[in-house]
Design an enzyme around this catalytic site. Structure first.
Site, PDB file in Angstrom:
ATOM      1  N   THR A   1      -8.929   1.587  -8.742  1.00  0.00           N
ATOM      2  CA  THR A   1      -7.587   1.500  -9.175  1.00  0.00           C
ATOM      3  C   THR A   1      -7.642  -0.378  -9.611  1.00  0.00           C
ATOM      4  O   THR A   1      -7.209  -0.521 -10.497  1.00  0.00           O
ATOM      5  CB  THR A   1      -6.648   1.645  -8.577  1.00  0.00           C
ATOM      6  OG1 THR A   1      -6.357   3.032  -7.180  1.00  0.00           O
ATOM      7  CG2 THR A   1      -5.164   1.900  -9.106  1.00  0.00           C
TER       8      THR A   1
ATOM      9  N   LYS B   1      -2.074  -0.083  -2.995  1.00  0.00           N
ATOM     10  CA  LYS B   1      -2.712   0.027  -3.692  1.00  0.00           C
ATOM     11  C   LYS B   1      -2.326  -0.567  -4.942  1.00  0.00           C
ATOM     12  O   LYS B   1      -3.015  -0.846  -6.006  1.00  0.00           O
ATOM     13  CB  LYS B   1      -4.410   0.116  -3.357  1.00  0.00           C
ATOM     14  CG  LYS B   1      -4.168   1.693  -3.990  1.00  0.00           C
ATOM     15  CD  LYS B   1      -4.586   2.647  -5.404  1.00  0.00           C
ATOM     16  CE  LYS B   1      -3.865   4.058  -5.601  1.00  0.00           C
ATOM     17  NZ  LYS B   1      -3.960   4.000  -6.658  1.00  0.00           N
TER      18      LYS B   1
HETATM   19  O1  LIG Z   1      -4.407   6.713  -7.386  1.00  0.00           O
HETATM   20  C1  LIG Z   1      -5.494   6.683  -7.823  1.00  0.00           C
HETATM   21  C2  LIG Z   1      -7.132   6.305  -7.864  1.00  0.00           C
HETATM   22  O2  LIG Z   1      -7.213   6.843  -6.251  1.00  0.00           O
HETATM   23  C3  LIG Z   1      -4.703   6.287  -9.571  1.00  0.00           C
HETATM   24  O3  LIG Z   1      -4.719   5.402  -9.766  1.00  0.00           O
HETATM   25  P1  LIG Z   1      -3.799   5.425 -11.359  1.00  0.00           P
HETATM   26  O4  LIG Z   1      -2.303   6.406 -10.684  1.00  0.00           O
HETATM   27  O5  LIG Z   1      -3.322   3.644 -10.913  1.00  0.00           O
HETATM   28  O6  LIG Z   1      -3.866   5.885 -12.065  1.00  0.00           O
END
Ligand SMILES: O=C(CO)COP(=O)(O)O
Ligand SMILES: NC(=O)C1=CN([C@@H]2O[C@H](COP(=O)(O)OP(=O)(O)OC[C@H]3O[C@@H](n4cnc5c(N)ncnc54)[C@H](O)[C@@H]3O)[C@@H](O)[C@H]2O)C=CC1
Length: 337
Positions: free
Chosen positions: A251, A194
């Protein structure tokens, strides 16, 4: 099932600190290890980590040190909260200090470059533990929102259900609702993939594109991560759950996501170096995982066109606009082929 009261969190970045707060708010005694002594001192003395979570007051029962031996003394569970690509090196330094029966909890969302291993595989190899001793945390858990006490659910995946239950008991509180799952492969792949899809959604936003494009990338991103999961024996249901759709939605749509923000900068025309400089040292895992996941997929004969496009933009200098046009220009196919 033994109760877990004394937990060590290794890594005092955004998620390590927010997860320590979750545990503290759940009534656990938490010791954090911070790489920088001044970060450890600020957590210990002022209950703040202003470098990573400014303005968030941490529970008094959290203490911190920059000495890993001191941090690990007496731990019943050890939370690994460092970036995916440094976990092997970090853990090699700590492995002799780990209490032998401690449950190891993995927060990192990535696939290791070179070995193409998932994080629990790296942990099992370096700490020399059975996979049943490793619990993987995944799901829609943007650190800042969790630190603010906003409600969220998570998945705790482990092949040993009792160990997942022990961490569930140790971490549930008024705002954090963890579910157990035994599909470690699916939960880890969801979390790693993701981040790459969030890069693509950010890139689309940076190019000025709207909600249909985002929804298309999220949905087709889900399709490609589920294809990889199927090949590696994951449970297809996992991708419909918190570690799949849940984390993709969070995300790919939140300006708090480092991966989405990174992609947005590239979409606006910044170079990789400029986007890296703007992270302030915080990790955007998708930038490296696009390469390892692409390689993993290619080795298994799995088609992951969005991941491939992100690799080419980030590491082969392909313009985001051209990558988008190439994605749209691929041969026509059935939705589920
Ligand atoms: O894993 C995340 C949210 O579940 C955090 O995402 P980021 O690392 O893109 O900030
Ligand atoms: N921040 C978030 O919202 C969430 C993050 N995650 C995942 O958790 C993992 C850790 O993320 P964050 O805590 O947010 O990262 P971060 O970048 O905020 O912090 C990383 C921490 O690791 C430490 N570290 C130790 N050795 C290091 C080294 N050699 N190089 C770089 N840092 C080193 C840093 O000092 C820092 O304390 C990542 O895999 C991330 O994808 C998962 C869910 C939510």
């Amino acid at each position: 099932m033994a109760e877990v009261q004394r937990v060590t969190v290794l890594g005092a970045g955004s998620w390590g600190t927010a997860f320590a707060k979750v545990l503290g708010d759940a009534g656990r005694d938490v010791t954090m290890w911070a790489r920088r002594p001044e970060v450890a001192a600020e957590i210990r003395e002022r209950h703040l980590n202003s470098s990573y979570l400014p303005g968030i007051e941490l529970p008094e029962r959290i203490t911190a040190t920059a000495d890993p031996a001191e941090a690990l003394d007496g731990a019943q569970a050890v939370v690994l909260a460092v970036p995916s690509q440094t976990l092997r090196t970090n853990l090699s330094e700590w492995s002799g200090l780990l209490p032998p029966d401690a449950i190891l909890v993995s927060l990192a969302k990535g696939v290791e470059l070179g070995t193409l291993k998932r994080m629990s595989e790296v942990i099992a190899e370096i700490a020399r533990v059975d996979d049943g001793q490793i619990v993987v945390v995944s799901g829609p858990n943007l650190a800042k929102e969790i630190a603010l006490g906003q409600p969220a659910a998570a998945v705790l995946a482990c092949t040993d259900h009792d160990n997942a239950k022990a961490i569930q008991q140790a971490s549930f509180n008024q705002y954090f609702r963890p579910y157990t799952n035994t599909d470690v492969v699916g939960c880890e792949l969801g979390g790693a993939c993701k981040n790459v899809i969030a890069l693509s959604c950010g890139m689309a936003a940076g190019l000025g594109l709207g909600t249909n494009t985002t929804a298309t990338l999220i949905t087709r991103g889900l399709a490609e991560m589920a294809r990889l999961g199927a090949k590696l024996g994951a449970d297809p249901l996992t991708f419909a759950g918190l570690a799949g759709v849940g984390d993709l939605v969070a995300t790919c749509s939140s300006p708090l996501s480092r991966n989405r923000t990174f992609g947005e900068r590239l979409g606006r025309g910044e170079t990789l170096e400029q986007a890296l400089a703007a992270t302030g040292g915080q990790v955007a895992e998708g930038v490296k995982s696009c390469t390892s996941i692409r390689e993993l997929a290619m080795g298994l004969g799995v088609d992951m066109p969005i991941t491939d496009a992100m690799h080419r933009v980030c590491h082969e200098g392909v313009d985001p606009r051209r990558a988008g046009a190439e994605l749209l220009g691929r041969s026509q196919k059935h939705e589920w082929s």
